[in-house]
Write an enzyme that holds these catalytic residues in place. Structure first.
Site, PDB file in Angstrom:
ATOM      1  N   GLU A   1     -68.619 -49.273  91.853  1.00 18.33           N
ATOM      2  CA  GLU A   1     -69.788 -49.506  90.723  1.00 18.33           C
ATOM      3  C   GLU A   1     -70.925 -50.383  91.447  1.00 18.33           C
ATOM      4  OE1 GLU A   1     -67.783 -51.521  87.691  1.00 18.33           O
ATOM      5  OE2 GLU A   1     -66.850 -49.979  86.685  1.00 18.33           O
TER       6      GLU A   1
ATOM      7  N   TYR B   1     -81.773 -56.640  89.689  1.00 12.85           N
ATOM      8  CA  TYR B   1     -81.620 -57.641  88.769  1.00 12.85           C
ATOM      9  C   TYR B   1     -83.118 -58.252  88.847  1.00 12.85           C
ATOM     10  CZ  TYR B   1     -76.855 -56.623  89.069  1.00 12.85           C
ATOM     11  OH  TYR B   1     -75.636 -55.918  89.215  1.00 12.85           O
TER      12      TYR B   1
ATOM     13  N   CYS C   1     -95.345 -71.128  81.418  1.00  8.16           N
ATOM     14  CA  CYS C   1     -95.212 -72.359  81.150  1.00  8.16           C
ATOM     15  C   CYS C   1     -93.880 -72.877  81.062  1.00  8.16           C
ATOM     16  CB  CYS C   1     -95.743 -72.756  79.666  1.00  8.16           C
ATOM     17  SG  CYS C   1     -97.704 -72.276  79.873  1.00  8.16           S
TER      18      CYS C   1
ATOM     19  N   TYR D   1     -80.636 -68.450  88.877  1.00 11.68           N
ATOM     20  CA  TYR D   1     -79.549 -68.744  89.866  1.00 11.68           C
ATOM     21  C   TYR D   1     -79.926 -69.694  91.034  1.00 11.68           C
ATOM     22  CZ  TYR D   1     -78.165 -64.355  87.703  1.00 11.68           C
ATOM     23  OH  TYR D   1     -77.940 -63.023  86.744  1.00 11.68           O
TER      24      TYR D   1
ATOM     25  N   GLY E   1     -74.010 -51.892  92.670  1.00 11.89           N
ATOM     26  CA  GLY E   1     -75.561 -52.275  91.981  1.00 11.89           C
ATOM     27  C   GLY E   1     -76.610 -52.811  92.989  1.00 11.89           C
TER      28      GLY E   1
HETATM   29  C1  LIG Z   1     -72.924 -55.950  87.221  1.00 12.17           C
HETATM   30  C2  LIG Z   1     -71.722 -54.987  87.389  1.00 12.17           C
HETATM   31  C3  LIG Z   1     -71.457 -54.485  88.579  1.00 12.17           C
HETATM   32  C4  LIG Z   1     -72.614 -54.404  89.541  1.00 12.17           C
HETATM   33  O1  LIG Z   1     -72.448 -55.463  90.267  1.00 12.17           O
HETATM   34  P1  LIG Z   1     -73.159 -55.635  91.709  1.00 12.17           P
HETATM   35  O2  LIG Z   1     -72.910 -56.990  92.356  1.00 12.17           O
HETATM   36  O3  LIG Z   1     -74.641 -55.409  91.506  1.00 12.17           O
HETATM   37  O4  LIG Z   1     -72.782 -54.661  92.695  1.00 12.17           O
HETATM   38  C5  LIG Z   1     -70.326 -53.494  88.437  1.00 12.17           C
HETATM   39  N1  LIG Z   1     -69.608 -53.555  87.523  1.00 12.17           N
HETATM   40  C6  LIG Z   1     -69.753 -54.201  86.475  1.00 12.17           C
HETATM   41  C7  LIG Z   1     -68.577 -54.124  85.354  1.00 12.17           C
HETATM   42  C8  LIG Z   1     -70.701 -55.113  86.348  1.00 12.17           C
HETATM   43  O5  LIG Z   1     -70.752 -55.598  85.432  1.00 12.17           O
END
Ligand SMILES: *Cc1c(COP(=O)(O)O)cnc(C)c1O
Length: 423
Positions: free
Chosen positions: A274, A374, A345, A317, A276
């Site tokens: 998964e 993000y 602001c 962050y 991102g």
């Molecule tokens: C946010 C998220 C991701 C992706 O995380 P990255 O750090 O962007 O790779 C994968 N799985 C779940 C369940 C998430 O909440």
């Protein structure tokens, strides 16, 4: 960001001069490199070619339909965390059979939508959620394919807001609780238990936490199979970090080796990934234009037209994003510390703090690096600021993939002066 470079003193993304994009669509604007985005997806695909796997791009990192349609074209899937993300993924042409659904707070309506779409796998995060899904599945007479999200209590060594696999975090269930819930789920005819899920955090720059997690998951696969569960999928989440500043995240090959090594001897298992940030983070920049310079006390501020509503990561962050002027600074020009701040602001509205930057005059353009993940997906209308457009660069061409919002977008759904009628 390999696709970003100076050429003839101008900053290019792929073969597109970014000044041209700013001229055409204005600022602030997000600009993605299609080559970088696809390159990261195929790089992951190659790194994992030794093991059966499915890449489910994490929609929340950057959820533009054009980006998702590129994922669909590659035959890849989506990791979603809301009904809205399911809507996006399906609209972009991603097969529901390649959608996995995570998140601690899925509503009844969201579970129903996903069930009716016949998504591939529900990653369940609590006993309560299991109960609700069982109810909805029975009502609709649809069998749900499920996994439980295991919280392995492994420290990912990342920012506390994006650590998700520690026992004090809200995500997943402990190993022991998971084993119990698998036992419960097995008795329910509306469930088909197919996998185990895990996601321990984001922006991980070390392999140790991934490897430790995989040891735990590999043991669980063996144990659950021993108890008669047909575990065929291991969803290892995302989390691989990227280079924003001086970080040295592992390469894709090293990452693949570290996560697959503990699985040696585990047969008939398909990995679900998964990713991102690792796919889209360094695939985009945020363009902004300098509005003003000012000095308060002994602090130099460069005020630009992009703010925390456009890119909240620095404010949320304390994240670092590189800043590059679109016009290459000439050698010998003095670099003085400056903070790059937005018009919002809030004193927390900054994009960069105390960076050594050349003189920047009003009208000059800058790129904020590593803005793909993000970035736009966390943008808001705070201070009633329309959201920036998204642009995709490919080769020497570029195209708007999401228009800049206008003032009408800000008030859509509101009813000025009609209090009596609407109450
Ligand atoms: C946010 C998220 C991701 C992706 O995380 P990255 O750090 O962007 O790779 C994968 N799985 C779940 C369940 C998430 O909440």
């Amino acid at each position: 960001m390999d696709f970003l470079r100076y050429q003839d003193n101008e900053l290019f993304l792929e073969d597109v001069p970014l000044t041209t994009v700013a001229g055409a669509v204005g600022t602030p604007a997000y600009v993605y490199s299609m080559g970088a985005f696809i390159g990261c997806l195929t790089g992951l695909e190659q790194a994992f070619q030794g093991i059966r796997h499915l890449i489910c791009y994490s929609v929340k990192a950057a959820s533009n339909l054009t980006l998702l349609s590129l994922v669909a074209e590659k035959g890849m899937g989506a990791d979603i965390v809301s009904g809205g993300e399911l809507f996006r993924a399906l609209k972009a042409g991603i097969s529901p059979r390649r959608v996995v659904y995570s998140g601690v707070g899925k509503t009844r309506a969201e579970l129903l939508e996903a069930l009716e779409a016949e998504i591939f796998m529900f990653n369940l995060e609590s006993e309560d959620e299991m109960g609700l899904l069982a109810e909805v599945a029975r009502e609709r007479d649809i069998v749900a394919q499920i996994a439980f999200r295991v919280n392995p209590d492994v420290d990912p060594h990342t920012h506390p807001y994006v650590a998700t696999g520690l026992k004090e975090n809200k995500f997943g269930v402990s190993r022991d609780e998971a084993l119990r819930l698998y036992g419960e789920a097995k008795k329910n005819p509306w469930f088909k238990v197919i996998g185990i899920d895990c996601h321990i955090g984001s922006q991980l720059t070390e392999l140790g936490p991934f490897a430790d997690t995989m040891e735990i998951l590999a043991d669980m696969v063996r144990e659950l199979r021993g108890q008669g569960h047909a575990i065929r999928y291991l969803d290892i989440g995302g989390g691989l970090g990227i280079r924003y500043d001086g970080e040295e995240p592992p390469g894709l090959q090293e990452y693949a080796q570290a996560v697959t090594k503990p699985l040696a001897g585990v047969k008939d298992l398909t990995l679900i990934l998964e990713p991102g940030r690792a796919v889209v983070g360094n695939s985009a920049v945020l363009l902004a234009r300098v509005l003003y310079n000012k000095v308060n006390g002994d602090k130099r501020f460069v005020i630009v037209d992009a703010g925390m509503n456009d890119l909240i990561r620095p404010s949320l962050y304390g994240a670092y994003h590189g800043i590059m002027p679109l016009e290459e600074p000439k050698g010998g020009i003095p670099l003085d510390p400056a903070s790059v701040v937005g018009p919002v602001c809030e004193s927390g509205d900054f994009l960069a703090k105390d960076r050594r930057l050349p003189p920047l005059a009003p009208g000059d353009l800058i790129a904020v690096l590593g803005a793909g993940a993000y970035g736009f997906s966390m943008a808001s209308n705070y201070n009633s600021r329309p959201r920036a457009p998204e642009v995709l660069a490919y080769g020497a061409a570029f195209q708007v993939i999401r228009e800049r919002e206008g003032y009408d977008d800000l008030v859509r759904g509101e009813y000025p002066g009609q209090l009596n009628k609407t109450l």
